[in-house]
Design an enzyme around this catalytic site. Structure first.
Site, short mmCIF file in Angstrom:
data_model
loop_
_atom_site.label_atom_id
_atom_site.label_comp_id
_atom_site.label_asym_id
_atom_site.label_seq_id
_atom_site.Cartn_x
_atom_site.Cartn_y
_atom_site.Cartn_z
N GLU A 83 0.81 -1.22 0.00
CA GLU A 83 0.00 0.00 0.00
C GLU A 83 0.85 1.27 0.00
O GLU A 83 0.53 2.24 0.70
CB GLU A 83 -0.96 -0.02 1.20
CG GLU A 83 -1.97 -1.15 1.07
CD GLU A 83 -2.95 -1.23 2.23
OE1 GLU A 83 -2.52 -1.01 3.37
OE2 GLU A 83 -4.12 -1.49 1.99
N1 IFG Z 1 -4.34 -3.96 4.38
C1 IFG Z 1 -3.12 -3.46 5.02
C2 IFG Z 1 -3.00 -3.69 6.50
C3 IFG Z 1 -4.33 -3.60 7.23
C4 IFG Z 1 -5.33 -4.52 6.56
C5 IFG Z 1 -6.62 -4.62 7.37
C6 IFG Z 1 -1.96 -5.47 4.24
C7 IFG Z 1 -0.69 -6.09 3.74
C8 IFG Z 1 -5.57 -4.02 5.18
N2 IFG Z 1 -1.97 -4.13 4.37
O1 IFG Z 1 -2.91 -6.17 4.52
O2 IFG Z 1 -2.11 -2.74 7.07
O3 IFG Z 1 -4.80 -2.29 7.27
O4 IFG Z 1 -7.44 -5.66 6.90
#
Ligand code: IFG
Length: 538
Positions: free
Chosen positions: A343
């Protein structure tokens, strides 16, 4: 560090009692409920994870007040496992259960270096009247076998007060080895901070299901949770809060080493995650010079993602990464340091490549292998030996999945943790009060009924190192809330990592899972009573 106020449990109670409105998943075929009481002797192999090979036969082994646990002389690692077993069995039985080197002992733990087929974590359990023998090639294998001994005994064995009853283990032989070498559970201690004791309790839970990795998500936008001596502001400033504005907290290096030690006693490897270049707001608040504009942003206590980035064109970024990665590598006996990479929505692809390709050698230079979320395969090039953690969804674009397949073809190992199957913070269904649902809801069956070995197109099973169950904590701030989201889905993911694909299926698994409720209760685990599972009649 400082405690948080316990969140009201009313919400939890409603959930645990399954008092949810209509619309929850329809129960699957098969028994709607199990007998209220456990069988007196659990059928051999009716445990989780399902063992690779079970040959029932003969009368049970009985644990008695005269039982002695036998270990070879001069084998401290074996004795440590035996003492761990004794510690598990003494409270509920009230038996002395001395650990002795007398070969006439009736509960024997032994190493057989020639048992190559048992591999690094396999074991053979032989149970017969008057003698139970656990054989493994390694102490880790004995420890995994101890979890089977526990689960073959009535769940009351987990209680801390003496239970007046017989303690029998069905007769026969279990020969068991894991399918995958990496069977991880991730705990996000950045969004909400969890104390050393709370992390240890989670380690106890995952050890029962033969997990062998604890991935600690130590840093994120809302908090930095591990002291770095060369960067004191990371915790004096960066640990001061958490999602919702609570007091946050952090592990001193001694406390982190205590977590590592405690995990190692359960033959669990700790993988620390220092997430970058995104998910770095707490670091950017702590050291303003890390921001491209050099200005200190305000601490963040929300749950948005993707707004933060380290500054690829500044040299201070790499000095920072070197300081952090040097110290975290020195604190970590495990093979991997996870550098995140997910992200990075505020990092240009060119900057992402520059930064991640410069940071990876900082990990390897300190003797560790890189682990990262699968975005590393898209905008950067994983270094040799890297472990790529896939967290995509069914709807993830094929070209993104192909980037992972390309990395696998180039030699990267893949750990599979699809967000729409393995993310324990996903709501069970629309009625689940806790958790998120950006990846969709994840029922108990959906978390179980898939195969890590064949999940990713173009990724051969030979490239799959295993599976991981991430538990993100944006909406979870107490151990009870962790329990509600992790149970009963955590055991199923353990089975996906441990058991052969053939021979396991939802319709038989759901009964073995229902039987675990006695054990969850005996361990004080606050599990969610999913309508998909035939729980013991109340
Ligand atoms: N995606 C984000 C996490 C967390 C997650 C919550 C990943 C690798 C959503 N990154 O999962 O930091 O916020 O479900």
């Amino acid at each position: 560090m400082r405690r948080r106020l316990l969140a009201p449990a009313l919400l939890l109670l409603a959930t645990a009692l399954g008092c949810t409105e209509a619309g929850t998943a329809a129960p699957a075929p098969g028994p709607a409920a199990l007998p209220a009481a456990e069988p007196d002797v659990r059928p051999l192999g009716r445990i989780i994870p399902l063992p690779a090979s079970v040959e029932p036969g003969g009368a049970p082994y009985t644990l008695t007040a005269a039982t002695r646990i036998g270990v070879p002389a001069g084998a401290p690692a074996v004795r440590a496992v035996a003492e761990r077993l004794a510690g598990l069995l003494r409270p509920a039985t009230g038996f002395r259960l001395p650990v002795v080197t007398d070969p006439a002992a009736d509960l024997v733990l032994r190493l057989d270096p020639s048992a190559g087929a048992l591999g690094d974590e396999g074991y053979a359990l032989r149970s017969a009247p008057g003698r139970l023998t656990l054989t493994a090639r390694t102490p880790a294998g004995l420890f995994r076998g101890v979890q089977t001994v526990r689960q073959q005994l009535p769940a009351a064995i987990e209680r801390t007060t003496v239970q007046r009853r017989a303690w029998r283990i069905a007769g026969g032989t279990v020969t068991d080895t894991p399918r995958f070498p990496y069977r991880g559970a991730m705990l996000d201690v950045a969004r909400h901070f969890f104390t050393v004791e709370e992390v240890k309790a989670y380690i106890d839970r995952i050890a029962l299901y033969k997990y062998n990795v604890l991935h600690l998500h130590l840093t994120d936008d809302q908090g930095w949770r591990i002291a770095i001596r060369s960067r004191p502001e990371l915790t004096s400033t960066g640990a001061a809060t958490e999602v919702g504005g609570g007091p946050g907290g952090f592990y001193t290096q001694e406390q982190y080493k205590e977590i590592v030690r405690y995990a190692a006693a359960a033959h669990i490897e700790v993988v620390p995650e220092i997430d970058m270049p995104g998910h770095t707001h707490a670091a950017l608040v702590s050291y303003p010079e890390l921001n491209c504009d050099g200005r200190r942003p305000e601490p963040y206590t929300g749950i948005e993602v993707g707004f933060s980035t380290l500054c690829a064109e500044k040299e201070v970024t790499y000095a920072f990464a070197e300081d952090v990665l040097r110290e975290i590598a020195a604190l970590t006996p495990g093979r991997y340091v996870h550098i995140g990479g997910d992200e990075a929505k505020s990092t240009s692809p060119a900057d992402y490549r520059t930064l991640m390709d410069r940071v990876q050698p900082l990990v390897t230079r300190h003797g560790k292998q890189v682990m990262a979320w699968h975005q590393l395969t898209g905008d950067a090039t994983p270094v040799p030996g890297a472990l790529i953690q896939y967290w995509g969804l069914d709807r993830t674009p094929a070209e993104e999945k192909e980037e992972v397949a390309r990395a696998a073809r180039a030699g990267a190992g893949i750990v599979v943790s699809p967000a729409d199957r393995a993310y324990l913070d996903m709501k069970y269904d629309a009625d689940t009060p806790l958790g998120l649902k950006w990846a969709g809801t994840v029922s108990v069956r959906r978390a179980y009924d898939w195969d890590p070995g064949t999940h990713l197109p173009g990724v051969p099973e030979s490239a799959v190192r295993g599976v991981e169950a991430p538990l993100w904590t944006e909406t979870l701030s107490t151990p009870e809330q962790l329990d509600t989201m992790a149970f009963p889905r955590l055991p199923g993911l353990a089975e996906l990592g441990w058991s052969p694909a053939a021979g396991r299926d939802w319709d038989t698994y759901r009964i073995r899972l229902g039987e675990q409720a006695h054990r969850f209760d005996a361990l004080g685990i606050g599990w969610y009573r999913s309508p998909e599972v035939p729980w013991p009649a109340r």
